[in-house]
Design a protein around this motif. Structure first.
Motif, PDB file in Angstrom:
ATOM      1  N   ILE A   1       9.740  12.201  -1.003  1.00  0.00           N
ATOM      2  CA  ILE A   1       8.554  12.572  -0.275  1.00  0.00           C
ATOM      3  C   ILE A   1       7.473  11.578  -0.721  1.00  0.00           C
ATOM      4  O   ILE A   1       6.766  11.809  -1.636  1.00  0.00           O
ATOM      5  CB  ILE A   1       8.069  14.012  -0.436  1.00  0.00           C
ATOM      6  N   GLY A   2       7.347  10.615   0.140  1.00  0.00           N
ATOM      7  CA  GLY A   2       5.958   9.573  -0.118  1.00  0.00           C
ATOM      8  C   GLY A   2       6.052   8.911   1.201  1.00  0.00           C
ATOM      9  O   GLY A   2       6.929   8.765   1.926  1.00  0.00           O
ATOM     10  N   ILE A   3       5.044   7.729   1.073  1.00  0.00           N
ATOM     11  CA  ILE A   3       4.871   6.871   2.065  1.00  0.00           C
ATOM     12  C   ILE A   3       4.173   5.460   1.748  1.00  0.00           C
ATOM     13  O   ILE A   3       3.618   5.545   0.798  1.00  0.00           O
ATOM     14  CB  ILE A   3       3.696   7.825   3.115  1.00  0.00           C
ATOM     15  N   PHE A   4       4.512   4.510   2.245  1.00  0.00           N
ATOM     16  CA  PHE A   4       4.118   3.267   1.875  1.00  0.00           C
ATOM     17  C   PHE A   4       4.181   2.361   2.982  1.00  0.00           C
ATOM     18  O   PHE A   4       4.716   2.515   4.306  1.00  0.00           O
ATOM     19  CB  PHE A   4       5.153   2.615   1.152  1.00  0.00           C
ATOM     20  N   ALA A   5       3.466   1.041   2.938  1.00  0.00           N
ATOM     21  CA  ALA A   5       3.249  -0.029   3.996  1.00  0.00           C
ATOM     22  C   ALA A   5       3.300  -1.359   3.137  1.00  0.00           C
ATOM     23  O   ALA A   5       2.966  -1.236   2.107  1.00  0.00           O
ATOM     24  CB  ALA A   5       2.012   0.326   4.777  1.00  0.00           C
ATOM     25  N   VAL A   6       3.933  -2.214   3.777  1.00  0.00           N
ATOM     26  CA  VAL A   6       4.246  -3.672   3.330  1.00  0.00           C
ATOM     27  C   VAL A   6       3.569  -4.549   4.343  1.00  0.00           C
ATOM     28  O   VAL A   6       4.048  -4.427   5.527  1.00  0.00           O
ATOM     29  CB  VAL A   6       5.540  -3.968   2.947  1.00  0.00           C
ATOM     30  N   LEU A   7       2.602  -5.465   3.909  1.00  0.00           N
ATOM     31  CA  LEU A   7       2.246  -6.339   4.955  1.00  0.00           C
ATOM     32  C   LEU A   7       2.310  -7.737   4.056  1.00  0.00           C
ATOM     33  O   LEU A   7       1.728  -8.116   3.010  1.00  0.00           O
ATOM     34  CB  LEU A   7       0.851  -6.181   5.176  1.00  0.00           C
TER      35      LEU A   7
ATOM     36  N   SER B   1      -5.026   5.036   5.384  1.00  0.00           N
ATOM     37  CA  SER B   1      -4.341   5.426   6.335  1.00  0.00           C
ATOM     38  C   SER B   1      -2.997   6.088   5.647  1.00  0.00           C
ATOM     39  O   SER B   1      -2.520   7.155   5.970  1.00  0.00           O
ATOM     40  CB  SER B   1      -3.896   4.281   7.018  1.00  0.00           C
ATOM     41  N   VAL B   2      -2.528   5.282   4.689  1.00  0.00           N
ATOM     42  CA  VAL B   2      -1.289   5.842   3.656  1.00  0.00           C
ATOM     43  C   VAL B   2      -1.583   7.022   3.182  1.00  0.00           C
ATOM     44  O   VAL B   2      -0.760   7.943   3.182  1.00  0.00           O
ATOM     45  CB  VAL B   2      -0.793   4.658   3.004  1.00  0.00           C
ATOM     46  N   ASN B   3      -2.718   7.130   2.533  1.00  0.00           N
ATOM     47  CA  ASN B   3      -3.101   8.475   1.815  1.00  0.00           C
ATOM     48  C   ASN B   3      -3.133   9.603   2.760  1.00  0.00           C
ATOM     49  O   ASN B   3      -2.605  10.711   2.566  1.00  0.00           O
ATOM     50  CB  ASN B   3      -4.334   8.522   1.315  1.00  0.00           C
ATOM     51  N   ARG B   4      -3.387   9.452   3.950  1.00  0.00           N
ATOM     52  CA  ARG B   4      -3.497  10.449   4.841  1.00  0.00           C
ATOM     53  C   ARG B   4      -2.142  10.845   5.321  1.00  0.00           C
ATOM     54  O   ARG B   4      -1.791  12.064   5.563  1.00  0.00           O
ATOM     55  CB  ARG B   4      -4.491  10.211   6.325  1.00  0.00           C
ATOM     56  N   GLY B   5      -1.265   9.843   5.602  1.00  0.00           N
ATOM     57  CA  GLY B   5      -0.161  10.115   5.855  1.00  0.00           C
ATOM     58  C   GLY B   5       0.670  11.057   5.014  1.00  0.00           C
ATOM     59  O   GLY B   5       1.518  11.875   4.938  1.00  0.00           O
TER      60      GLY B   5
ATOM     61  N   PRO C   1       3.516   1.991   8.692  1.00  0.00           N
ATOM     62  CA  PRO C   1       4.015   2.889   7.725  1.00  0.00           C
ATOM     63  C   PRO C   1       5.229   3.347   7.698  1.00  0.00           C
ATOM     64  O   PRO C   1       5.667   3.931   8.589  1.00  0.00           O
ATOM     65  CB  PRO C   1       2.784   3.963   7.575  1.00  0.00           C
ATOM     66  N   GLN C   2       6.074   3.443   6.224  1.00  0.00           N
ATOM     67  CA  GLN C   2       7.164   3.915   6.495  1.00  0.00           C
ATOM     68  C   GLN C   2       7.471   5.105   5.707  1.00  0.00           C
ATOM     69  O   GLN C   2       6.767   5.370   4.439  1.00  0.00           O
ATOM     70  CB  GLN C   2       8.141   2.720   5.930  1.00  0.00           C
ATOM     71  N   MET C   3       8.101   6.172   5.780  1.00  0.00           N
ATOM     72  CA  MET C   3       8.740   7.258   5.156  1.00  0.00           C
ATOM     73  C   MET C   3      10.118   6.897   5.058  1.00  0.00           C
ATOM     74  O   MET C   3      10.912   7.208   5.898  1.00  0.00           O
ATOM     75  CB  MET C   3       8.503   8.527   6.002  1.00  0.00           C
ATOM     76  N   ARG C   4      10.363   6.041   3.952  1.00  0.00           N
ATOM     77  CA  ARG C   4      11.761   5.575   3.817  1.00  0.00           C
ATOM     78  C   ARG C   4      12.062   5.753   2.464  1.00  0.00           C
ATOM     79  O   ARG C   4      11.419   5.220   1.418  1.00  0.00           O
ATOM     80  CB  ARG C   4      11.964   4.125   4.385  1.00  0.00           C
TER      81      ARG C   4
ATOM     82  N   ILE D   1       0.873  -1.269   0.061  1.00  0.00           N
ATOM     83  CA  ILE D   1       0.028   0.108   0.166  1.00  0.00           C
ATOM     84  C   ILE D   1       0.731   1.413  -0.128  1.00  0.00           C
ATOM     85  O   ILE D   1       1.725   1.361   0.900  1.00  0.00           O
ATOM     86  CB  ILE D   1      -1.049  -0.027   1.257  1.00  0.00           C
ATOM     87  N   LYS D   2       0.697   2.151  -1.024  1.00  0.00           N
ATOM     88  CA  LYS D   2       1.752   3.205  -1.100  1.00  0.00           C
ATOM     89  C   LYS D   2       1.140   4.485  -1.786  1.00  0.00           C
ATOM     90  O   LYS D   2       0.005   4.332  -2.407  1.00  0.00           O
ATOM     91  CB  LYS D   2       2.888   2.745  -1.745  1.00  0.00           C
TER      92      LYS D   2
END
Length: 591
Positions: free
Chosen positions: A413-419, A463-467, A580-583, A185-186
């Motif tokens: 400048i972005g955000i993602f999550a991996v499950l 959640s990622v969109n809000r981040g 969620p990661q900012m990496r 999810i990114k």
């Protein structure tokens, strides 16, 4: 009973040995701690510099350094702060006649090399000599050595000059074989940190951004060498592109080095330069020892008896919640440091030194809040190191001003999550199944033993969109831009410092010393003293709370060498699968 007694005896012996070893190490630490006395530098000395270790931002208080009975009695691995300090001291020290830059591997990012290189250029203004020598010139070390008065190579040595490359390891094939699906999810077209889990090659967008920033870094690299060696930049590009430099003689022929010499010839040359008889020993001092000399540091750091302070807060490593250390940013540790300098009336300005690829979005936001609060009461200037990207940029964007090196890696400048979905691994590969009950439809959201449902994926995407919205809003506010503009240069895209300056993500190009000057000017200070935060724990404190981890890290580094960074990256993958990661997508190292 006999077996029981054997077990007890073995346990007692083991405990006794651990106690004895621990006691010896403790005595060594106490001995080393008490040996930091001022040394005298001999006349006509040469400052000996060799970088065969990964350079950190600050010299660590490592209790294992200089313990001869463990075979570790080599010079300390100095941090960038002490490396720069030793070069500044040598500039005005009458006992130092020159610097000898010996074979090094530069296991660090380009911005760190840039800071040291600029310090050496400043050193040369003293009129003292700077000689470089190596059996093997990596591109990183040659970039540093190119500023020397004379650059020599072993007659049978190796000279690497082929251009830059960037390689990414893709794990999707391995995950498929294991029966693991990376559920991503990114937000961000260029937010490619997740690509190794879901693709087998670079996406077009990622290939474009890597090509862009790699070319920017390479152009700066060639420009620096061109200026130092007085060789046309286009010619340098052609030498690399056609593999013109294949033997040491080629490097001499095309003007990249000045001659072929063996080590004994270099020593003879240094003796001649310092007026030492051939039969006598060369007077030399290593940086570690030189820092203990009573020579005052030169430059404009204004280390006076003034009550005014400028605090340098070091934020280095991946960002996570809780406590951190010299190589990892803990949101609690950095927040405490910022609160302390914010409420200290003696501290008139703050320099936040950021060297981070990012990490936890929540932890990044916690630190960002403290930067915002600090900015309201006193100037805070950001100095960027090798990388200040994603969460590393997020914690920087609220500062009064941002200063980066031309080859700093920033943006992202972005955000993602991996499950991970490990259902096939458990069911098909291992024969393991799960069953249970729950009180609500989403009570087991995040369960790795099954795939996400469409509704669950939507929850995580929101959640990622809000981040991402919070991220772009924070950058827009800090940089005085519209959120729409930040979104247009965001989308997870990575930039160099030079590129970031053009698009408004940083204010100017420079180093940590420039950031200190800027902070002093904004605070109206002429005299001040520099203080560093977070406070580094004493060797005895570190011994008491976790010597085991220090021992483990030391020997893992010794065994893996330059591959230690890869080991750390593999460990970091598991962290990406928690929050969620900012990496930024990857670590950039140019050899």
């Amino acid at each position: 009973m006999k077996q029981f007694l054997k077990f007890v005896l073995a346990t007692v012996v083991g405990i006794t040995l651990v106690f004895i070893v621990g006691f010896l190490i403790l005595l060594g630490i106490i001995g080393v701690a008490g040996s930091d006395k001022t040394i005298e530098v001999d006349s006509n000395s040469v400052l000996y510099i060799k970088f065969d270790y990964a350079i950190t931002e600050r010299t660590p208080n490592n209790p294992l350094n200089n313990l001869p009975f463990l075979g570790l009695d080599k010079p300390r691995d100095l941090g960038l702060n002490d490396i720069l300090a030793s070069i500044r001291k040598a500039k005005n020290d009458d006992h130092i006649k020159g610097i000898f830059l010996d074979e090094s591997y530069m296991m660090n990012g380009q911005a760190t090399t840039e800071e040291i290189r600029n310090a050496l250029i400043d050193f040369k203004k003293s009129g003292k000599f700077l000689v470089a020598y190596s059996e093997i010139y990596t591109q990183g070390f040659y970039y540093l050595a190119s500023v020397a008065d004379k650059v020599y190579i072993n007659p049978k040595g190796i000279f690497e000059f082929r251009g830059f490359s960037s390689e990414i390891t893709f794990l999707k094939g391995a995950l498929d074989k294991l029966g693991i699906e990376a559920q991503v999810i990114k937000v961000g077209t260029y937010k490619s940190a997740v690509e190794p889990f879901v693709l087998t090659k670079m996406s077009d967008a990622n290939r474009m951004q890597v090509t862009s920033y790699l070319n920017s870094m390479y152009d700066h690299f060639l420009t620096g060498i061109s200026n130092a060696r007085h060789i046309n930049k286009d010619s340098l590009f052609n030498y690399a592109n056609t593999a013109r430099i294949q033997q040491p003689e080629d490097a001499v022929k095309y003007g990249l080095v000045d001659g072929l010499k063996y080590k004994d010839e270099i020593i003879a040359d240094l003796k001649h330069r310092t007026g030492v008889d051939k039969k006598d020993d060369l007077a030399g001092v290593e940086m570690d020892a030189y820092l203990k000399s009573n020579t005052p540091e030169s430059g404009d750091t204004k280390q006076t008896g003034s009550k005014n302070r400028i605090a340098i807060v070091y934020a280095s490593g991946e960002i996570s919640g809780g406590e951190g250390d010299d190589n990892n940013i803990g949101s609690e540790t950095i927040s405490k440091a910022l609160r302390k300098v914010r409420t200290d009336d003696k501290v008139k300005a703050v320099v936040l030194r950021v060297n981070s690829p990012g990490g936890s979005s929540l932890a990044s936001d916690v630190i960002w809040r403290e930067v915002m609060l600090t900015k309201k009461v006193k100037p805070i200037i950001v100095s960027m190191g090798d990388v200040a990207a994603s969460g590393g940029y997020y914690i920087a964007c609220a500062a009064d001003s941002i200063i980066a090196e031309p080859n700093t890696i920033t943006g992202s400048i972005g955000i993602f999550a991996v499950l991970p979905n490990m259902q096939k691994l458990f069911n098909d590969k291992l024969g393991v199944t799960f069953d249970g009950v729950k009180t609500g439809k989403y009570a087991d959201l995040g369960d790795v033993s099954r795939p996400l449902t469409p509704e669950e994926r939507l929850i995580l995407q929101n959640s990622v969109n809000r981040g991402y919205d919070d991220f772009t809003k924070a950058v827009a506010q800090g940089r005085g831009k519209t959120q729409e503009y930040i979104n247009s240069i965001g989308q997870g895209r990575v930039w160099t410092g030079t590129q970031a300056l053009k698009i408004g993500l940083v204010d100017r190009l420079g180093n940590v010393k420039d950031a200190v000057r800027s902070a002093a000017k904004k605070a109206g200070l002429k005299d001040y003293k520099l203080v560093s935060y977070p406070e580094q724990k004493s060797t005895l404190d570190r011994f008491g709370e976790g010597l085991t981890s220090e021992v483990k890290a030391h020997f893992v580094k010794a065994e893996l060498g330059e591959n230690y960074g890869i080991y750390q990256q593999i460990k970091g993958v598991t962290k990406m699968m928690r929050t969620p990661q900012m990496r930024m997508p990857y670590d950039v190292v140019i050899k």
